[in-house]
Design a protein around this motif. Sequence first.
Motif, PDB file in Angstrom:
ATOM      1  N   LEU A   1     -10.724  -4.099 -17.630  1.00 49.99           N
ATOM      2  CA  LEU A   1     -10.760  -3.578 -16.572  1.00 49.99           C
ATOM      3  C   LEU A   1     -11.913  -2.463 -15.877  1.00 49.99           C
ATOM      4  O   LEU A   1     -12.299  -1.926 -16.765  1.00 49.99           O
ATOM      5  CB  LEU A   1      -8.900  -2.704 -15.818  1.00 49.99           C
ATOM      6  CG  LEU A   1      -8.195  -3.030 -16.263  1.00 49.99           C
ATOM      7  CD1 LEU A   1      -6.983  -2.456 -16.191  1.00 49.99           C
ATOM      8  CD2 LEU A   1      -7.831  -4.821 -15.341  1.00 49.99           C
TER       9      LEU A   1
ATOM     10  N   THR B   1      -2.133  -2.268 -13.716  1.00 46.77           N
ATOM     11  CA  THR B   1      -2.778  -3.284 -13.478  1.00 46.77           C
ATOM     12  C   THR B   1      -3.242  -3.647 -13.879  1.00 46.77           C
ATOM     13  O   THR B   1      -3.736  -3.674 -15.627  1.00 46.77           O
ATOM     14  CB  THR B   1      -4.433  -2.624 -12.978  1.00 46.77           C
ATOM     15  OG1 THR B   1      -4.245  -1.231 -11.544  1.00 46.77           O
ATOM     16  CG2 THR B   1      -5.631  -3.379 -11.972  1.00 46.77           C
TER      17      THR B   1
ATOM     18  N   LYS C   1      -5.256  -6.707 -13.700  1.00 47.44           N
ATOM     19  CA  LYS C   1      -6.770  -6.948 -13.724  1.00 47.44           C
ATOM     20  C   LYS C   1      -7.657  -6.629 -12.231  1.00 47.44           C
ATOM     21  O   LYS C   1      -6.398  -6.535 -11.008  1.00 47.44           O
ATOM     22  CB  LYS C   1      -6.973  -8.783 -13.677  1.00 47.44           C
ATOM     23  CG  LYS C   1      -6.398  -9.333 -12.091  1.00 47.44           C
ATOM     24  CD  LYS C   1      -6.428 -11.050 -12.492  1.00 47.44           C
ATOM     25  CE  LYS C   1      -5.146 -11.341 -10.686  1.00 47.44           C
ATOM     26  NZ  LYS C   1      -5.537 -13.151 -11.085  1.00 47.44           N
TER      27      LYS C   1
END
Length: 904
Positions: A596, A632, A634
């Motif tokens: 990320l 999250t 990606k």
Amino acid sequence: MYDKQARGLRIRGKIALGYFLILLMLGLFLIIVSTRITSLEKETVFLSDHDMRVHELTYQIEKSVLDMETGQRGYALTGDVEYLTPYNNGMVKWRIAYAELTDLIADNPAQLQTLNTIEENIEKWIREAGEHVVNLKQLGQNAAVSAYFQKDPGKTIIDFVRTQSEFFRENERTLTMDRIINLKDSNQKLLIMMYILWSLVAVMATLITFIISGMIIKPLGRVIQAIYNIASGGNMSERIVVRTHDEIYELGEATNLLLNTVQQEQWSSEQLNSMALVLQETTDLPLLCRIFVNKLAIMLEMQYGSIYVLDKEDTLKLAYAYAGSKNSTSAAGTPAIAMGEGLVGQCALDKRVLVLEDLPPDFIIHSGLGRTAPRYGIIAPVVFENRTLAVLEIASLTKWAAHHQDLLNQLLKMMGISLNSVITRMEIQKLYSDSQVMNEELQVQSEELQVQSEELQDHTHELMELNNALQHQKAVAESAAADLERYNKQLELSSKYKTEFLANMSHELRTPLNSMLILSQLLAENRSGTLTEEEQNYASVIHSSGSDLLGMINDILDLSKVEAGKMLVELDAVNLTELPSLLQGYFAMTAEQKSLEFTIEIAGGVPDLFFTDEMRLHQILRNILSNAFKFTEKGSVHVTLSKLDQFHSPQYSTDEPVLAFAVKDSGIGISEDKLALIFEAFHQADGTTARKYGGTGLGLSISLQLARLLEGHIDLSSTLGKGSTFTLILPCREKAADAEPAPGGARAEASAALDSGISRSGELFDKHYAQLQGKRVLIVDDDARNIYALNKGLEPYDMDILTAQTGFECLQVIREQPDVDIVLLDIMMPHLDGYDTLSIIREELELQELPIIAISAKTMKEDREKCLAAGATDFIRKPVDLKEVVSGLYRWLSAGHSRTGRKT
């Protein structure tokens, strides 16, 4: 009014057009000048690069020939081959220079012919003199060499080459001087051209300025004169005529409108004064109505009017009709109208003006010549102090102007005052006549009062009984209040028990968890090298699970502290410039593992320092960022810190400056119907999310509570499937609030040691670290598992380890072993706890400088402060991290303490 969309060049456009023409001329001037300058630049570059290079190459060719001649003579005289080096180098260099010079003068056949002659003679010298002599010398024919130099035919060739070279250079000098003369002529022409073009631009600019200023100043003069007439009361009948369609036209139209308005206001003022004069002199109601309507007809040019006055029965009765007909009810008006009946009655009820346009044909106005239907009608109430006194109905063949309507409104207010005055005067007269009749009735009323007095005595008895009932109700209410107070005390006691229970449970859970984490960490490190990789993984899983359990314990304890109102807030200076590196240290590895993008941005205007509780701020940001990275998969997580002058939302509003810590992610997002659940304890977006991503759901709830403690708020915006933005809002305090001074003694020394810059990482945990070897450490803990775990953890550092399981044993060991270097002291122990043990060591044993690191499962900030205030040198929370323990031992043992507990 002037139509702003009308076509025409406005002042800004005219000025812009003038500037455009001037700029156009300047542009042409620049283009012509720059073109000529470019040409001159090329000529100058040619002069400097070409001519100078030509002269340089001719000298280089002549020098190379001279080098060859010198080398040839030197070798011929000495036979030393070193003299052939300049001869051979000159042989190469003159040919290179010749080739370059040929390219430079390719456009000059005469010079090229001279250069060819020079080249032929040089080649001739090489063949007949240079190579010939060298070959003779190499063959050992010294006599032939001497004979050659007696005649020396090569010198004649060399002299000819020099003469031709000088002739070549003289031609080049002549060409160069011609170019310089041409360049000077071009420069002179450029200067003259610049003067001419500048003069043209100046003339054009002056002409444009004169034309545009004339187009602006002349109309402005007429407008100024008109405004002066208004201010001085002069002639206001003239109107301004402007033929250009620009702002001056608008100004002229506005001035004309002002003239119209002033004339209308002057006329209205005259009409109001005239009406006021006649109304003040009238004291009769019918006469008042007739004068008002007749005067109104003259002022407003109306063709029909009638006025209805409200009587005591709330009925509107016709008081006067202007231009009415006795034979037609429609023309003369209805004699009586009830409130709310028809437009007149409704107007009286609503107290608002009704404007009627495009009236139907049955609205008839009679005259001697015939009858016709009016086009415009008004039904208006006459109101005084929000009470309708009368209704005016008027009709006209033409529609009134707006200032007529304004005049009517002011006349209606004036009529209301006059009408109320007349009606009041009539009522006073009537009351006076009625007072005579009332005097006669007073005697009868006096007798009735006697009867009423007897009835009042009966009412007084009833009131006493009612008062007794109220006293009883008051006693009942006081009893209920006492019950409520007892309930509140029970609630506070219950909250206290809950907090103490959670704190004790936290301690009881942390104690076994402490040894489990230390031992699992030691197993995972596999210091003995006896575990397999799979067994090491088992230990790592145990350590990870224990750490997760510790996180849940901390969350539950924090939540209980917040709910009980026991969590303290300490305001201190926070350095915001360190925040990016701090957060990167926490989450950079997580972002890298999940691929990320993780960025932190501090916007302009954010102060370097502001005052808040730094530990709570970091706790909130870590919780929000942990939540963002958890959900999250990606994309990115982005942190933005900005300063806002104010902030307003349905949940939090302030006009003071605030700092906004926005955490934006591209994760799964939250549906709108789940937003309200996010900040509730033990909740996540839904059950499936909790199962997939794990967690207790306490982090955000605690964060919101902590934000409120810091007088701030957490704002949330999210879209399902597109990510979320959590924004922490905190007051931007750039000045320190009044704060209590920090305790001195051991705590001050601990702070100084923490600031000493000793590293907590790198070479620090090496088992061969010299500062720890041979040092005597006393471990005090009532749980044998913790002693065992710490003992095993410190074995690789070759320390002398002593143990004690109570406070009394600790004091006994210190008395018997005065060479103890440092103490690891558990706070929560039976009988003699850590606080009392600290006090005895510091006060009775007078060991003020002995380093004592307090270890406690109570992790609140106030617990740490309490330990330091009691005499602890440092504080470590349970379950302890072995690296943190070693770091503390190193820090205090390397700070200059002796075995006697005294500073050296």
